[in-house]
Design a protein around this motif. Structure first.
Motif, PDB file in Angstrom:
ATOM      1  N   THR A   8       0.848  -1.179   0.000  1.00 46.44           N
ATOM      2  CA  THR A   8       0.000   0.000   0.000  1.00 46.44           C
ATOM      3  C   THR A   8       0.888   1.234   0.000  1.00 46.44           C
ATOM      4  O   THR A   8       1.780   1.340   0.844  1.00 46.44           O
ATOM      5  CB  THR A   8      -0.904   0.014   1.258  1.00 46.44           C
ATOM      6  N   PRO A   9       0.663   2.159  -0.929  1.00 45.72           N
ATOM      7  CA  PRO A   9       1.492   3.366  -0.938  1.00 45.72           C
ATOM      8  C   PRO A   9       1.228   4.215   0.306  1.00 45.72           C
ATOM      9  O   PRO A   9       0.114   4.256   0.822  1.00 45.72           O
ATOM     10  CB  PRO A   9       1.060   4.092  -2.210  1.00 45.72           C
ATOM     11  N   LYS A  10       2.265   4.897   0.801  1.00 41.31           N
ATOM     12  CA  LYS A  10       2.127   5.793   1.951  1.00 41.31           C
ATOM     13  C   LYS A  10       1.584   7.147   1.512  1.00 41.31           C
ATOM     14  O   LYS A  10       0.982   7.856   2.292  1.00 41.31           O
ATOM     15  CB  LYS A  10       3.476   5.955   2.648  1.00 41.31           C
ATOM     16  N   VAL A  11       1.838   7.513   0.261  1.00 45.38           N
ATOM     17  CA  VAL A  11       1.307   8.750  -0.309  1.00 45.38           C
ATOM     18  C   VAL A  11       0.237   8.348  -1.318  1.00 45.38           C
ATOM     19  O   VAL A  11       0.527   7.671  -2.300  1.00 45.38           O
ATOM     20  CB  VAL A  11       2.417   9.579  -1.004  1.00 45.38           C
ATOM     21  N   ARG A  31       2.971   8.120 -13.344  1.00 48.25           N
ATOM     22  CA  ARG A  31       1.635   7.588 -13.081  1.00 48.25           C
ATOM     23  C   ARG A  31       1.127   6.639 -14.162  1.00 48.25           C
ATOM     24  O   ARG A  31       0.180   5.894 -13.936  1.00 48.25           O
ATOM     25  CB  ARG A  31       0.626   8.727 -12.895  1.00 48.25           C
ATOM     26  N   GLN A  32       1.736   6.685 -15.376  1.00 54.62           N
ATOM     27  CA  GLN A  32       1.258   5.831 -16.467  1.00 54.62           C
ATOM     28  C   GLN A  32       2.338   4.887 -16.981  1.00 54.62           C
ATOM     29  O   GLN A  32       2.160   4.265 -18.021  1.00 54.62           O
ATOM     30  CB  GLN A  32       0.735   6.697 -17.614  1.00 54.62           C
ATOM     31  N   GLY A  50      25.249  14.078  -4.963  1.00 55.79           N
ATOM     32  CA  GLY A  50      24.017  14.397  -4.254  1.00 55.79           C
ATOM     33  C   GLY A  50      23.092  13.205  -4.144  1.00 55.79           C
ATOM     34  O   GLY A  50      23.494  12.056  -4.337  1.00 55.79           O
ATOM     35  N   VAL A  51      21.832  13.516  -3.848  1.00 55.19           N
ATOM     36  CA  VAL A  51      20.802  12.496  -3.634  1.00 55.19           C
ATOM     37  C   VAL A  51      19.704  12.678  -4.675  1.00 55.19           C
ATOM     38  O   VAL A  51      19.245  13.796  -4.922  1.00 55.19           O
ATOM     39  CB  VAL A  51      20.207  12.616  -2.212  1.00 55.19           C
ATOM     40  N   TYR A  52      19.283  11.580  -5.263  1.00 62.00           N
ATOM     41  CA  TYR A  52      18.195  11.572  -6.236  1.00 62.00           C
ATOM     42  C   TYR A  52      16.920  11.123  -5.524  1.00 62.00           C
ATOM     43  O   TYR A  52      16.884  10.043  -4.949  1.00 62.00           O
ATOM     44  CB  TYR A  52      18.505  10.616  -7.391  1.00 62.00           C
ATOM     45  N   SER A  53      15.906  11.983  -5.579  1.00 64.42           N
ATOM     46  CA  SER A  53      14.635  11.706  -4.911  1.00 64.42           C
ATOM     47  C   SER A  53      13.522  11.534  -5.933  1.00 64.42           C
ATOM     48  O   SER A  53      13.634  11.980  -7.072  1.00 64.42           O
ATOM     49  CB  SER A  53      14.275  12.868  -3.977  1.00 64.42           C
ATOM     50  N   CYS A  54      12.432  10.936  -5.475  1.00 73.66           N
ATOM     51  CA  CYS A  54      11.254  10.760  -6.314  1.00 73.66           C
ATOM     52  C   CYS A  54      10.635  12.127  -6.610  1.00 73.66           C
ATOM     53  O   CYS A  54      10.378  12.908  -5.698  1.00 73.66           O
ATOM     54  CB  CYS A  54      10.241   9.867  -5.604  1.00 73.66           C
ATOM     55  N   ARG A  55      10.391  12.409  -7.878  1.00 73.26           N
ATOM     56  CA  ARG A  55       9.777  13.675  -8.270  1.00 73.26           C
ATOM     57  C   ARG A  55       8.340  13.751  -7.770  1.00 73.26           C
ATOM     58  O   ARG A  55       7.816  14.830  -7.524  1.00 73.26           O
ATOM     59  CB  ARG A  55       9.807  13.789  -9.800  1.00 73.26           C
ATOM     60  N   GLY A  56       7.706  12.621  -7.565  1.00 71.52           N
ATOM     61  CA  GLY A  56       6.311  12.612  -7.122  1.00 71.52           C
ATOM     62  C   GLY A  56       6.111  12.886  -5.650  1.00 71.52           C
ATOM     63  O   GLY A  56       5.165  13.562  -5.267  1.00 71.52           O
ATOM     64  N   CYS A 107       5.136   6.307  -3.033  1.00 67.73           N
ATOM     65  CA  CYS A 107       3.962   6.734  -3.806  1.00 67.73           C
ATOM     66  C   CYS A 107       3.615   5.793  -4.956  1.00 67.73           C
ATOM     67  O   CYS A 107       2.639   6.032  -5.660  1.00 67.73           O
ATOM     68  CB  CYS A 107       4.159   8.154  -4.328  1.00 67.73           C
ATOM     69  N   HIS A 108       4.407   4.749  -5.142  1.00 65.03           N
ATOM     70  CA  HIS A 108       4.236   3.767  -6.218  1.00 65.03           C
ATOM     71  C   HIS A 108       4.355   4.392  -7.598  1.00 65.03           C
ATOM     72  O   HIS A 108       3.791   3.892  -8.575  1.00 65.03           O
ATOM     73  CB  HIS A 108       2.937   2.989  -6.077  1.00 65.03           C
ATOM     74  N   GLY A 109       5.102   5.487  -7.702  1.00 64.39           N
ATOM     75  CA  GLY A 109       5.375   6.078  -9.002  1.00 64.39           C
ATOM     76  C   GLY A 109       6.351   5.211  -9.781  1.00 64.39           C
ATOM     77  O   GLY A 109       7.318   4.684  -9.233  1.00 64.39           O
ATOM     78  N   HIS A 110       6.098   5.054 -11.074  1.00 65.10           N
ATOM     79  CA  HIS A 110       6.986   4.292 -11.955  1.00 65.10           C
ATOM     80  C   HIS A 110       8.287   5.063 -12.137  1.00 65.10           C
ATOM     81  O   HIS A 110       8.287   6.250 -12.457  1.00 65.10           O
ATOM     82  CB  HIS A 110       6.310   4.087 -13.320  1.00 65.10           C
TER      83      HIS A 110
END
Length: 142
Positions: A8-11, A31-32, A50-56, A107-110
Motif C-alpha cells: 500500500t502506498p504511503k502517499v 503515473r502511467q 548528491g541524492v536523487y529523490s522521487c519527483r512525485g 507513492c508507487h510512481g513508476h
C-alpha cells in the motif's frame, strides 16, 4: 497503472491531484509507466554529487555514489539508497520480454526498470535504469 500486490502506498492522491502537481511528462512516466526518450533526460550524464529523490513524493531513492555510466540513454544506478526505497514487480508490457519494473515504495510512481547480469563492473551486477523525469537531484552541500 496496475496496483502493486501486497503493498500500500504511503502517499495516496487522486488522479486529478497527480495531474495538477506533475508536468505532462512527469505524469506520463510516474503515473502511467511511460518512458522518456533515451539520451534526452536531464540526469543521463550528470556527475553532480548528491541524492536523487522521487519527483512525485520526495522520497530519497538513489545517491550519486551508486550512479554509473552505462551508456544506455538513461541514468543508471547499481543500488537504491535504502533497501526499502523502491519496490519491484514483473512487467510483461513488451511481448516476449519480461522485465522488472522499479517503483517508488512511498507513492508507487513508476521509475524505470532494473536489469541483472549485463556484465557491468558494479558491486551488485544490477542496473537500475531510471527515467530522469521521475527524479529530482539535491546536490550535496559543500
Amino acid at each position: 497503472m496496475e496496483p502493486v500486490v501486497g503493498a500500500t502506498p504511503k502517499v495516496v492522491k487522486s488522479d486529478q491531484e497527480w495531474r495538477e502537481e506533475l508536468s505532462p511528462d512527469e505524469y506520463s512516466v510516474l503515473r502511467q509507466a511511460g518512458t522518456e526518450r533515451p539520451f534526452t533526460g536531464k540526469y543521463t550524464d550528470t556527475t553532480t554529487v548528491g541524492v536523487y529523490s522521487c519527483r512525485g513524493c520526495g522520497t530519497e531513492l538513489f545517491t550519486s555514489d551508486t550512479k554509473f555510466e552505462s551508456h544506455c540513454g538513461w541514468p543508471s544506478f547499481y543500488d537504491p539508497a535504502d533497501s526499502d526505497a523502491v519496490i519491484t514487480r514483473e512487467d510483461r508490457s513488451l511481448p516476449g520480454r519480461p522485465r522488472t519494473e522499479v517503483l517508488c515504495a512511498t507513492c508507487h510512481g513508476h521509475l524505470g526498470h532494473v536489469f541483472e547480469g549485463e556484465g557491468y563492473d558494479t558491486p551488485t551486477d544490477q542496473r537500475y535504469c531510471i527515467n530522469s523525469v521521475a527524479l529530482t537531484l539535491r546536490p550535496a552541500e559543500e
